[in-house]
Design a protein around this motif. Structure first.
Motif, PDB file in Angstrom:
ATOM      1  N   CYS A 169     -20.995 -35.034  76.753  1.00 55.78           N
ATOM      2  CA  CYS A 169     -20.837 -35.392  78.076  1.00 55.78           C
ATOM      3  C   CYS A 169     -19.813 -36.773  78.190  1.00 55.78           C
ATOM      4  O   CYS A 169     -20.007 -37.793  77.732  1.00 55.78           O
ATOM      5  N   VAL A 171     -19.247 -38.491  81.368  1.00 56.37           N
ATOM      6  CA  VAL A 171     -20.089 -39.231  82.269  1.00 56.37           C
ATOM      7  C   VAL A 171     -20.642 -40.697  81.945  1.00 56.37           C
ATOM      8  O   VAL A 171     -19.825 -41.624  82.751  1.00 56.37           O
ATOM      9  N   HIS A 245     -32.419 -35.754  85.195  1.00 59.97           N
ATOM     10  CA  HIS A 245     -32.826 -35.519  84.033  1.00 59.97           C
ATOM     11  C   HIS A 245     -34.462 -35.252  83.697  1.00 59.97           C
ATOM     12  O   HIS A 245     -35.002 -35.820  84.233  1.00 59.97           O
TER      13      HIS A 245
END
Ligand code: 5AD
Ligand code: SF4
Length: 451
Positions: A169, A171, A245
């Motif tokens: 990822c 991010v 999450h």
């Protein structure tokens, strides 16, 4: 009157950012336009999560360069801005690939748009700082009319960034470290939205359930505590939060789904894969069974909750057996909906360095099988609504006259025929039929009688 066209790609946080940029530009005298053709300022609010999303930006910029030339030939200037995560990740490279771009601005500097636009007049500008300073302190509150125009459901970003570092990822690199907005600031924003008729609030964050904002009492507040406070704001009937999450689903947040009437029975809780080997390689910090046990707890608190997830197929090294584990997890949990993606290597992420990349044809086949299974469960979830009576929040007019469209507490789209109700009504509706993407029903009460 100056006109701005804002096009947002990717996630809901980009939609929210696009609105906040519109608010900033509104103060500068810009009004929004739905087409780029008549815009003096065109702003692409971009997404970098997968290669295809990032690639789209350059295709779009090519078209906009031509538009800019045509407008110039007619004596009209156009300013072209690239914002969002591609801007953050690629910076000056964007202007190298597409010189027609005047300004590249990262997600943490939107409050400086007016100043940067002024500077861009005398030369091209790139600003992708990740300053510690809080942009939210400087963004103007939206005008009441702007909130009303955006409807009865609204987004509020409460958290940005991510410290989890899943191996695939971007991010953590594009949005930086986790940051939570202070409680008082969030409450002030929700109060303003509610004054303008917003009833349904979605709290946004890349890792929203890791929220830890400074509270007015000098303590750090969790997301659960924040939601309990938001539920006290008059007019707020529905609260959701995304994306969460699994590691940050604490007991209090789970209990909230049992206790807080405004907490909607809907949870987007990405698991990404079902094989423990792949989950470890992804650095997800949970196993398949830990996720299953978590789901059991959440369902114990709220048995009817609609669960949603994200999946990646073809993470480097994913074998057929690993993929079967993902299907097994899906069969065990039975999600009400899910997003699924083929793995896309992203520059700078650990997984992009892994050698065992899965061939595209294998990814295609896995994605097809996964989506077929999820779709079957989604249809079952929707069909199980037939005959039930649920509260619908009417959000907009339907396609045909006399038709209204809204959402169930489970986030399903519903169409009703009614001349007696209007946008913003919460109506008890008996579901009569489930189409492939929408439910259809009839109001079982007259307006004014609703609780
Ligand atoms: N390739 C494919 N999908 C990805 N996602 C994030 N990074 C990647 C990538 N490199 C997916 C994850 C995440 C969702 C927002 O996008 O499933 O939850
Ligand atoms: Fe990306 Fe993982 Fe953070 Fe989600 S939790 S934003 S997938 S690093």
């Amino acid at each position: 009157m100056k006109k701005v066209h804002i096009k947002s790609y990717g996630c809901q946080m980009n939609v929210y950012d696009g609105q906040r940029m519109a608010d900033v530009l509104g103060q500068e005298g810009y009004v929004e336009t739905a087409t780029p053709d008549d815009a003096d300022l065109i702003l692409l609010n971009t997404c970098h999560i997968r290669e295809r999303a990032a690639h789209k930006v350059y295709t779009e910029l090519g078209k906009l360069r031509d538009l800019k030339r045509e407008r110039k030939a007619d004596g009209r200037e156009t300013t072209l801005v690239v914002a969002g995560c591609v801007a953050q990740a690629e910076g000056a490279e964007i202007q190298r690939r597409q010189p027609a771009v005047d300004l590249v601005i990262g997600p943490q500097t939107y409050h400086r748009l007016p100043e940067l636009l002024a500077q861009a007049k005398s030369g091209r500008i790139v600003d992708t700082d990740l300053p510690p300073e809080d942009k939210f302190d400087h963004l103007p509150a939206p005008k009441l009319a702007a909130i009303v125009a955006r409807g009865v459901s609204a987004f509020v970003t409460v958290q940005e960034g991510c410290d989890k570092f899943c191996a695939f990822c971007v991010v953590p690199y594009t949005r930086g470290a986790e940051f939570s907005r202070p409680v008082a600031q969030v409450i002030a924003e929700v109060e303003r939205l509610a004054q303008a008729g917003v009833q349904d609030v979605s709290l946004l964050g890349q890792n929203v359930n890791a929220y830890h904002g400074d509270g007015p009492d000098g303590r750090v507040w969790t997301l659960a505590r924040l939601m309990r406070r938001i539920a006290e704001v008059p007019g707020v009937a529905r609260i959701r939060y995304t994306t969460s999450h699994p590691r940050d689903m604490d007991e209090d947040l789970i209990a909230l789904h049992r206790e807080l009437p405004q907490a909607m029975p809907f949870l987007h809780l990405p698991v990404q894969a079902g094989s423990d080997r792949i989950l470890a390689a992804m650095n997800r910090k949970h196993t398949g069974d830990e996720y299953r046990r978590l789901i059991d707890k959440i369902r114990a608190a709220r048995p009817d909750i609609a669960l949603s997830s994200d999946f990646i197929v073809g993470f480097p090294g994913e074998s057929d057996a690993d993929f079967e584990e993902t299907l097994r997890l899906i069969a065990d949990v039975r999600f009400a909906s899910a997003y699924s993606f083929k793995y896309s290597p992203r520059p700078g992420t650990p997984a992009a360095e892994l050698s065992e990349q899965v061939p595209p044809t294998v990814m295609d086949e896995r994605l097809y099988r996964l989506q077929t299974l999820v779709e079957q469960h989604r249809q079952e979830f929707n069909h199980a609504m037939v005959g039930r009576t649920v509260e619908i929040l009417i959000e907009r007019n339907g396609r045909h006259s006399g038709q209204l469209a809204g959402k169930t507490p489970y986030m399903q789209a519903v169409q009703i025929e009614s001349a007696a109700h209007r946008i913003g009504d919460r109506v008890m509706v008996q579901i009569e039929r489930a189409g492939s993407n929408s439910l259809f029903g009839r109001a079982v009460e007259q307006p004014g009688l609703a609780a």
